[in-house]
Design an enzyme around this catalytic site. Structure first.
Site, mmCIF file in Angstrom:
data_model
loop_
_atom_site.group_PDB
_atom_site.id
_atom_site.type_symbol
_atom_site.label_atom_id
_atom_site.label_comp_id
_atom_site.label_asym_id
_atom_site.label_seq_id
_atom_site.Cartn_x
_atom_site.Cartn_y
_atom_site.Cartn_z
ATOM 1 N N ASP A 1 -25.362 -88.445 49.323
ATOM 2 C CA ASP A 1 -25.482 -88.233 47.883
ATOM 3 C C ASP A 1 -24.101 -88.040 47.272
ATOM 4 O O ASP A 1 -23.372 -87.106 47.616
ATOM 5 C CB ASP A 1 -26.347 -86.999 47.608
ATOM 6 C CG ASP A 1 -26.848 -86.936 46.179
ATOM 7 O OD1 ASP A 1 -26.037 -87.183 45.259
ATOM 8 O OD2 ASP A 1 -28.030 -86.650 45.978
ATOM 9 N N SER B 1 -29.178 -88.742 40.338
ATOM 10 C CA SER B 1 -29.865 -88.939 41.613
ATOM 11 C C SER B 1 -31.342 -89.257 41.448
ATOM 12 O O SER B 1 -31.986 -89.689 42.406
ATOM 13 C CB SER B 1 -29.711 -87.690 42.494
ATOM 14 O OG SER B 1 -28.369 -87.521 42.871
ATOM 15 N N HIS C 1 -35.552 -81.561 45.575
ATOM 16 C CA HIS C 1 -34.417 -82.042 44.794
ATOM 17 C C HIS C 1 -34.601 -83.532 44.512
ATOM 18 O O HIS C 1 -35.428 -84.200 45.135
ATOM 19 C CB HIS C 1 -33.116 -81.772 45.558
ATOM 20 C CG HIS C 1 -31.915 -81.651 44.687
ATOM 21 N ND1 HIS C 1 -30.782 -82.437 44.861
ATOM 22 C CD2 HIS C 1 -31.643 -80.844 43.631
ATOM 23 C CE1 HIS C 1 -29.879 -82.100 43.972
ATOM 24 N NE2 HIS C 1 -30.374 -81.146 43.206
ATOM 25 N N SER D 1 -33.186 -86.539 45.078
ATOM 26 C CA SER D 1 -33.177 -87.646 46.044
ATOM 27 C C SER D 1 -34.409 -87.642 46.941
ATOM 28 O O SER D 1 -35.128 -88.650 47.003
ATOM 29 C CB SER D 1 -31.896 -87.621 46.884
ATOM 30 O OG SER D 1 -30.760 -87.786 46.068
ATOM 31 N N GLU E 1 -30.825 -87.431 54.133
ATOM 32 C CA GLU E 1 -29.846 -87.257 53.058
ATOM 33 C C GLU E 1 -28.814 -86.192 53.386
ATOM 34 O O GLU E 1 -29.153 -85.055 53.720
ATOM 35 C CB GLU E 1 -30.549 -86.857 51.759
ATOM 36 C CG GLU E 1 -29.564 -86.710 50.596
ATOM 37 C CD GLU E 1 -30.113 -85.911 49.428
ATOM 38 O OE1 GLU E 1 -29.549 -86.056 48.319
ATOM 39 O OE2 GLU E 1 -31.065 -85.130 49.608
ATOM 40 N N ASP F 1 -22.616 -84.244 47.279
ATOM 41 C CA ASP F 1 -22.719 -84.280 45.818
ATOM 42 C C ASP F 1 -22.445 -82.921 45.186
ATOM 43 O O ASP F 1 -21.669 -82.813 44.227
ATOM 44 C CB ASP F 1 -24.119 -84.760 45.443
ATOM 45 C CG ASP F 1 -24.367 -84.765 43.950
ATOM 46 O OD1 ASP F 1 -23.799 -85.631 43.261
ATOM 47 O OD2 ASP F 1 -25.126 -83.897 43.466
ATOM 48 N N HIS G 1 -19.420 -81.867 42.552
ATOM 49 C CA HIS G 1 -19.675 -81.279 41.227
ATOM 50 C C HIS G 1 -18.848 -80.014 41.023
ATOM 51 O O HIS G 1 -18.481 -79.683 39.895
ATOM 52 C CB HIS G 1 -21.157 -80.940 41.076
ATOM 53 C CG HIS G 1 -22.016 -82.108 40.693
ATOM 54 N ND1 HIS G 1 -21.754 -82.906 39.597
ATOM 55 C CD2 HIS G 1 -23.151 -82.612 41.256
ATOM 56 C CE1 HIS G 1 -22.677 -83.844 39.504
ATOM 57 N NE2 HIS G 1 -23.541 -83.691 40.503
ATOM 58 N N ASP H 1 -26.173 -92.903 46.434
ATOM 59 C CA ASP H 1 -26.937 -93.116 45.209
ATOM 60 C C ASP H 1 -26.042 -93.360 44.005
ATOM 61 O O ASP H 1 -26.411 -94.069 43.073
ATOM 62 C CB ASP H 1 -27.869 -91.940 44.946
ATOM 63 C CG ASP H 1 -27.181 -90.581 45.089
ATOM 64 O OD1 ASP H 1 -26.001 -90.542 45.493
ATOM 65 O OD2 ASP H 1 -27.837 -89.555 44.808
ATOM 66 N N HIS H 2 -24.854 -92.784 44.017
ATOM 67 C CA HIS H 2 -23.922 -92.926 42.902
ATOM 68 C C HIS H 2 -22.545 -92.472 43.361
ATOM 69 O O HIS H 2 -22.382 -91.936 44.459
ATOM 70 C CB HIS H 2 -24.377 -92.095 41.703
ATOM 71 C CG HIS H 2 -24.640 -90.656 42.045
ATOM 72 N ND1 HIS H 2 -23.637 -89.756 42.324
ATOM 73 C CD2 HIS H 2 -25.798 -89.966 42.187
ATOM 74 C CE1 HIS H 2 -24.150 -88.579 42.620
ATOM 75 N NE2 HIS H 2 -25.468 -88.679 42.551
#
Length: 515
Positions: free
Chosen positions: A77, A127, A190, A192, A346, A351, A355, A392-393
């Site tokens: 992620d 996500s 969450h 994902s 995952e 991720d 952040h 995912d990004h």
């Protein structure tokens, strides 16, 4: 001599490639094995042999067009391409190498592509919309799960309209008689993991207490995992988020209160639901119970190892299972099905670390994902198991400067190339986030004053914002196994589940078995 201890780590060290290439080419030209070391990067033959060996492996790689009995989809992620590059150097220094020349376990896969990640309504994905894309094959709006682009975020009525619901890999695998599983380091509710089984107009509706007002009668995500048609048939669920499964009046074994307002205990409901399906279930809460779990004794296992997200690997204790341990146990259990399985794994805390602009944690979590991939590779038959690793990004972390090889990736860029204000800058930095430091006397903050080795150091950001944002760039896709060559090139993210379904003969679309 090669350092075998290093070669046996989850890193795919080029020393292995070079040693094979040297033996291969030595038969053709003994002059190559001169007194000059072929492992010396200043020796031109070093690079020629490296490139020739890469060429030979690509030419000799057969295309596997068998049916994929098993599929494992790994997701890092927020695992951007700069994150991958920086992680190589992070690990290199950890194991006494320079790092840039290394490969993570999945970077050795024979086929690689790029996926475009935007949502229907936003150019930078979250996500939820991305999870809907790579699970269901349909692009969605930001913040929504398992719903088409006809539903805007927060539209409860749109969520309840079955015409807007989309299902995907988890559902298709179950219909084909395969076992299914989810492993994550985040809450299992969450965005994902929830995209695998839930239909929610807002990714934040993880428990009933998250619904914004009384009378908004949309089913929360945790409830859908227990009661939903797809969620209730998932055989293995490992991750965090225990608080979303029981009442705020009750405590778990660690003394943490639940979060639900409705008084329900979804863990008890899950056990009862599984028993009604004729399955002997097991619920576990710690690493010890995970490791001693007898795969033949239970048909379905729910492991909620934390009240919230699992802790970062660098902060975990002996009671916290690693991503590799959860992955291995899930494969053991799911492999008992003669029809095969679909498993989603995952590395979700890459991720969350980005952040927070805590780059060290982000790189370490990426390394943990690579370890989990290698653990899976040791357990599966590569002839009938398709493994896809992607993200995912992206995120806004950049990797810049002109530092010397082997420099500390978590440190300052080469001081020779200081900025025009004669102050240093870090090799890793973010376009935005909490790492922004106010200027004083019209000068940038002097990073020489910071302890950049601190685990919780927030790396510099250009724009002040409480949480760093995602990035809009494409993400890498790595594939190995049956029909892995389908994943080359550049494509929309929603293509991924269609290719997986084709390879494994599941789902309503075109498959290997429906030609």
């Amino acid at each position: 001599m090669l350092n075998l201890k290093i070669c046996r780590t989850f890193l795919f060290l080029l020393c292995v490639v070079y040693s094979n290439g040297r033996n291969l080419l030595a038969n053709k030209d003994d002059n190559l094995l001169s007194s000059r070391s072929l492992f010396d990067e200043k020796n031109k033959d070093h690079w020629k042999i490296q490139a020739q060996w890469t060429l030979r492996t690509k030419l000799d790689a057969p295309l596997n067009t068998k049916v994929a009995k098993n599929v494992i989809l790994f997701l890092g992620d927020g695992m951007s391409i700069p994150t991958l590059a920086a992680t190589r150097v992070y690990l290199g220094r950890k194991y006494g190498q320079t790092g840039e020349e290394l490969k993570l376990s999945f970077e050795t896969f024979p086929f690689t592509g790029l996926a475009k990640t935007y949502c229907v309504d936003h150019n930078v994905a979250d996500s939820a919309c991305s999870g809907t894309a790579y699970f269901s094959g349909v692009k969605a709006n930001s913040g929504t799960l398992g719903l088409s682009g006809a539903v805007k975020r927060g539209d409860c009525e749109g969520q309840k309209d079955s015409d807007n619901a989309v299902t995907g890999l988890m559902d298709w695998a179950q219909r084909a008689g395969k076992s299914t599983g989810i492993v994550t380091t985040t809450r299992v509710t969450h965005a994902s993991p929830a995209a695998a089984y839930a239909h929610s107009a807002d990714r934040k509706w993880e428990a009933d207490a998250d619904l914004p007002r009384q009378g908004l009668r949309c089913e929360d995500i945790a409830s859908q995992l227990v009661r939903g048609r797809v969620g209730s048939h998932i055989d293995v669920v490992f991750g965090g988020g225990r608080k979303n499964f029981y009442s705020r009046k009750d405590k778990d074994a660690n003394g943490n209160f639940g979060y639900r307002k409705d008084g329900r205990n979804l863990i008890r409901e899950w056990l009862a639901k599984k028993e009604s399906q004729g399955v002997y279930p097991k619920y576990i809460e710690n690493r010890r119970d995970l490791l001693k779990l007898d795969k033949k004794q239970y048909g379905s296992v729910l492991g909620l190892f934390a009240s919230d997200h699992l802790p970062y690997n660098l902060e975990a204790d002996i009671d916290d299972p690693s991503l590799s341990e959860m992955t291995q146990k899930a494969i053991e259990i799911l492999s008992q099905n003669q029809n095969g399985y679909f498993l989603f794994v995952e590395g979700g805390r890459i991720d969350t670390a980005h952040h927070e602009t805590k780059a060290q944690k982000a790189l370490d979590e990426t390394a943990e994902l690579a370890k989990a991939v290698e653990a899976a590779l040791r357990m599966v038959d590569p002839d009938n198991t398709l493994i896809v690793v992607t993200s995912d990004h992206s995120h806004t972390m950049s990797y810049s400067g002109y530092s010397k090889r082997g420099s500390d990736i978590l440190g300052l860029a080469n001081v020779k190339y200081n900025a025009s204000d004669n102050l240093p800058y870090s090799t890793l930095s973010y376009a935005n986030g909490p790492g922004y430091k106010p200027h004083s006397d019209f000068k940038r903050h002097n990073l020489m004053l910071d302890d950049m080795n601190n685990l919780n150091y927030t790396f510099p950001s250009m724009v002040p914002i409480a949480r760093e944002t995602h990035g809009g760039d494409d993400v890498a896709v790595f594939a190995k196994g049956p029909w892995a060559h389908l994943f080359t090139g550049n494509y929309e993210q929603n293509f991924i589940p269609h290719a997986i379904a084709y390879a494994s003969c599941i789902g309503p679309g075109l498959t290997k078995c429906k030609l």
